[in-house]
Design an enzyme around this catalytic site. Structure first.
Site, PDB file in Angstrom:
ATOM      1  N   CYS A  52     -10.431  13.422 -17.487  1.00  0.00           N
ATOM      2  CA  CYS A  52     -10.116  12.450 -16.528  1.00  0.00           C
ATOM      3  C   CYS A  52      -8.719  12.750 -16.000  1.00  0.00           C
ATOM      4  CB  CYS A  52     -10.539  11.097 -16.998  1.00  0.00           C
ATOM      5  SG  CYS A  52      -9.485  10.039 -15.977  1.00  0.00           S
ATOM      6  N   CYS A  55      -6.839   9.497 -17.079  1.00  0.00           N
ATOM      7  CA  CYS A  55      -5.703   9.513 -18.280  1.00  0.00           C
ATOM      8  C   CYS A  55      -4.231   9.620 -18.307  1.00  0.00           C
ATOM      9  CB  CYS A  55      -6.702  10.052 -18.920  1.00  0.00           C
ATOM     10  SG  CYS A  55      -8.341   9.029 -19.595  1.00  0.00           S
ATOM     11  N   HIS A 116      -9.572   4.177 -19.929  1.00  0.00           N
ATOM     12  CA  HIS A 116     -10.263   5.118 -18.759  1.00  0.00           C
ATOM     13  C   HIS A 116     -11.769   4.094 -19.572  1.00  0.00           C
ATOM     14  CE1 HIS A 116     -12.204   7.999 -17.712  1.00  0.00           C
ATOM     15  NE2 HIS A 116     -12.981   8.007 -17.752  1.00  0.00           N
ATOM     16  N   ASN A 156     -13.100   0.948  -4.285  1.00  0.00           N
ATOM     17  CA  ASN A 156     -13.578   1.488  -4.605  1.00  0.00           C
ATOM     18  C   ASN A 156     -14.182   1.428  -6.119  1.00  0.00           C
ATOM     19  OD1 ASN A 156     -13.723   2.104  -2.132  1.00  0.00           O
ATOM     20  ND2 ASN A 156     -13.287   4.686  -1.589  1.00  0.00           N
ATOM     21  N   SER A 164     -15.773   8.142  -7.569  1.00  0.00           N
ATOM     22  CA  SER A 164     -15.779   9.923  -8.365  1.00  0.00           C
ATOM     23  C   SER A 164     -15.238   9.495  -9.757  1.00  0.00           C
ATOM     24  CB  SER A 164     -15.541  11.226  -7.760  1.00  0.00           C
ATOM     25  OG  SER A 164     -14.131  10.501  -6.988  1.00  0.00           O
ATOM     26  N   HIS A 167     -12.776   5.584 -14.795  1.00  0.00           N
ATOM     27  CA  HIS A 167     -11.089   5.551 -14.390  1.00  0.00           C
ATOM     28  C   HIS A 167     -10.715   4.362 -13.930  1.00  0.00           C
ATOM     29  CE1 HIS A 167      -7.444   6.586 -16.945  1.00  0.00           C
ATOM     30  NE2 HIS A 167      -7.197   5.053 -15.598  1.00  0.00           N
ATOM     31  N   HIS A 169      -9.476   2.141 -11.068  1.00  0.00           N
ATOM     32  CA  HIS A 169      -8.011   2.635 -10.424  1.00  0.00           C
ATOM     33  C   HIS A 169      -8.959   2.304  -8.479  1.00  0.00           C
ATOM     34  CE1 HIS A 169     -11.033   5.061  -9.169  1.00  0.00           C
ATOM     35  NE2 HIS A 169     -10.126   6.317  -7.531  1.00  0.00           N
ATOM     36  N   GLN A 171      -6.732   2.483  -4.534  1.00  0.00           N
ATOM     37  CA  GLN A 171      -5.781   2.744  -3.329  1.00  0.00           C
ATOM     38  C   GLN A 171      -5.237   2.755  -2.468  1.00  0.00           C
ATOM     39  OE1 GLN A 171      -7.648   6.652  -1.825  1.00  0.00           O
ATOM     40  NE2 GLN A 171      -9.894   6.514  -2.683  1.00  0.00           N
TER      41      GLN A 171
END
Ligand code: G1P
Ligand code: G1P
Lengths: 350, 350
Positions: A52, A55, A116, A156, A164, A167, A169, A171
């Site tokens: 990943c 990570c 993760h 998202n 995609s 993990h 996250h 933006q």
């Protein structure tokens, strides 16, 4: 003649934030579904994945190595949609009907946790508070750039939302212009404010709290509700009770309350179909253009695609793309279902 | 300072039909993709499927039996989003910020062919012409109802576009109100017409024909192009050369030319990734409200989701839902690719 009943008959509802209508067809929920189903990712992720790129300690595709971060970790997107450089624009030869202009900006990625496999609904309150603080700091930091006039914070979540990497996250896309939907929201908030001297969302929230039928949860500083004009089946909004414009105005107590409401809504979402519930979410708030924005009222949207189950989503396609948004289950039905769901995560042992 | 180059640098483009901007990031096409991929339906469908509720002679879920139709077959949707009945509306107690109103309408399904496995790109020109004639007849028939003021003709093609049955078919949703996007288009066409006395799309088409760089195909009466402000990777528009308002004005020669252009664009689409190319498409034209509409200029939109291959689509999610539409590949690149594709279907032996 039969009497009109909004929980039984087709009707349109008005969205005062975007000045658009949505078609509501509550009678259509009985429609059978034989179309595409989403894959359900039941595979348990490990806490650390060596492949990943988010990570801690791992190397990204551009050769940069992530630090061994312990809470949130923010870095500039390796594949940004915007670039920082100022460019020289020579004589604009485009016509009236073909207008374009360069756009500058900074794109960032915000890892919510070093783990993760830890999404917001399963985090501790203090961990979610750290995300809120990070968003605030980023809003201030990015907004301080002379050429950044708007900061869009979003997440998202889930493969079905184009994410995609599982993990956890989000933006941040920050840029020179105010993007279309934020600008439209601002125009409508502003028109209302000019006319009445009040915040549109404050007045709206008061009405919703009176009715209660679309309220999902409430704490001292925030309310979670299904907006009257929601388009996605389980769309929700978090609205601050106090009228303030942006993360910059968030007081420590409100940070905590916001984190709490983020936990409540995402736990309810996961509980709905007993799945890691996909959505796109994002904050709408005042631009960072240095102007006063008394019309803005801080809020967050959640747009989840699922309709009937963990695998059947609502398709916003033909009619929706060409005509207007359309929904089957009514906002009130959705709110009732979400309201009645427990606030303890279905996977937790408590 | 580097010079701005719209095929290399991020910029925004203006959509004069919707009065919205789109963010274009041509530098972002290099981004690797590790996210969700669509399943490809390579399984060959039979010409007749006994379990398909659209095939001739089969019985639908409401017990109605389809006739043994030979060309197009139109029937009222068994699960309509709109109902025909007029309803009694009692005192509107909703507030300013919670407006709703009943909406009447008629939903129809249009089977394009009795053959379960025959999509538009593989049809004979005469078969496509029959679809065009059916659309025209439906527009006239539905528009003639006193309570129908707008007729939205569209097609959802492919499972990824929420289409639950591969049998070639489209839909028609006709209703009392003009839906938001059509109304916005009308407002902008009208503002231009009032100011200049001209059709916005006629002037736009002239400019595009001069430049040629976004033109995909052209015949005597229609042009297929990637609009300057396209949001979907391979979005296109079919625009009539002559300025007329709706299908009602379509002359026999233009019916043929329109059918031909439908074939050209859908064949190119299938050839692009050698797949049955998914899209939502639909016609934008004058409402059937009995008023004169000199501002309207007949056109058709194609919104296809695929980006890189038959299995990787563009996700319109977080930023796009909260900010504005964003695309990677530029309109000019997309047009060049589509323009250069053959007009003979990849599966055909000629
Ligand atoms: O009517 P269908 O084909 O069952 O449904 C499809 O098209 C409709 C009109 O665009 C959408 O509202 C639905 O979400 C979609 O699944
Ligand atoms: O940046 P990511 O996660 O690769 O990309 C995802 O989010 C972006 C912002 O909403 C979208 O433009 C992309 O289509 C989507 O796949």
């Amino acid at each position: 003649m039969q009497k009109f009943n909004s929980s039984k008959h087709p009707h349109r509802r008005y969205n005062p934030l975007l000045d658009e209508w949505v078609l509501v067809s509550p009678q259509r929920t009985k429609r059978p579904w034989q179309g595409q189903e989403e894959e359900q990712n039941i595979a348990q992720c490990p806490e650390y994945d060596k492949d990943c790129y988010l990570c801690p300690g791992n190397t990204r595709s551009n050769g940069n190595k992530n630090p061994d971060y312990e809470a949130c970790y923010v870095f500039e997107n390796d594949f940004p949609s915007l670039l920082k450089e100022e460019l020289e624009v020579t004589a604009d030869t485009t016509s009236n009907l073909m207008q374009s202009k360069p756009e500058r900006g900074i794109n960032k990625v915000v890892c919510f946790s070093p783990k993760h496999n830890l999404t917001i609904p399963e985090m501790e309150l203090s961990e979610i508070e750290a995300i809120v603080k990070t968003w605030k700091q980023q809003y201030l930091e990015l907004g301080a750039y002379e050429f950044i006039n708007y900061v869009q914070i979003f997440e998202n979540k889930g493969a079905v939302m184009g994410c995609s990497n599982p993990h956890p996250h989000g933006q941040i896309w920050s840029q020179s212009s105010i993007p279309s939907k934020a600008e439209k929201t601002q125009d409508n908030l502003n028109a209302y404010y000019q006319k009445t001297g009040k915040s549109l969302l404050e007045v709206y929230l008061d009405e919703e709290l009176l009715h209660q039928e679309r309220i999902i949860a409430e704490n001292e500083h925030f309310v979670a509700l299904v907006p009257f004009w929601a388009i996605w089946p389980y769309e929700t909004m978090l609205i601050s009770k106090r009228h303030f414009a942006s993360l910059a105005d968030l007081q420590p107590k409100e940070e905590k309350a916001f984190a709490h409401m983020l936990k409540v809504i995402t736990v309810k979402y996961d509980n709905l179909f007993k799945t890691s519930f996909p959505y796109s979410s994002g904050i709408h708030q005042a631009p960072t253009d240095g102007l006063p924005h008394p019309e803005w009222h801080f809020h967050m949207h959640f747009y989840p695609p699922l309709l009937r189950s963990a695998t059947v989503k609502k398709f916003m396609v033909g009619y929706e793309m060409l005509g207007e948004a359309q929904r089957d289950i009514s906002a009130e039905q959705a709110a009732k279902i979400l309201r009645e769901l427990p606030t303890t995560h279905y996977k937790s042992s408590n």
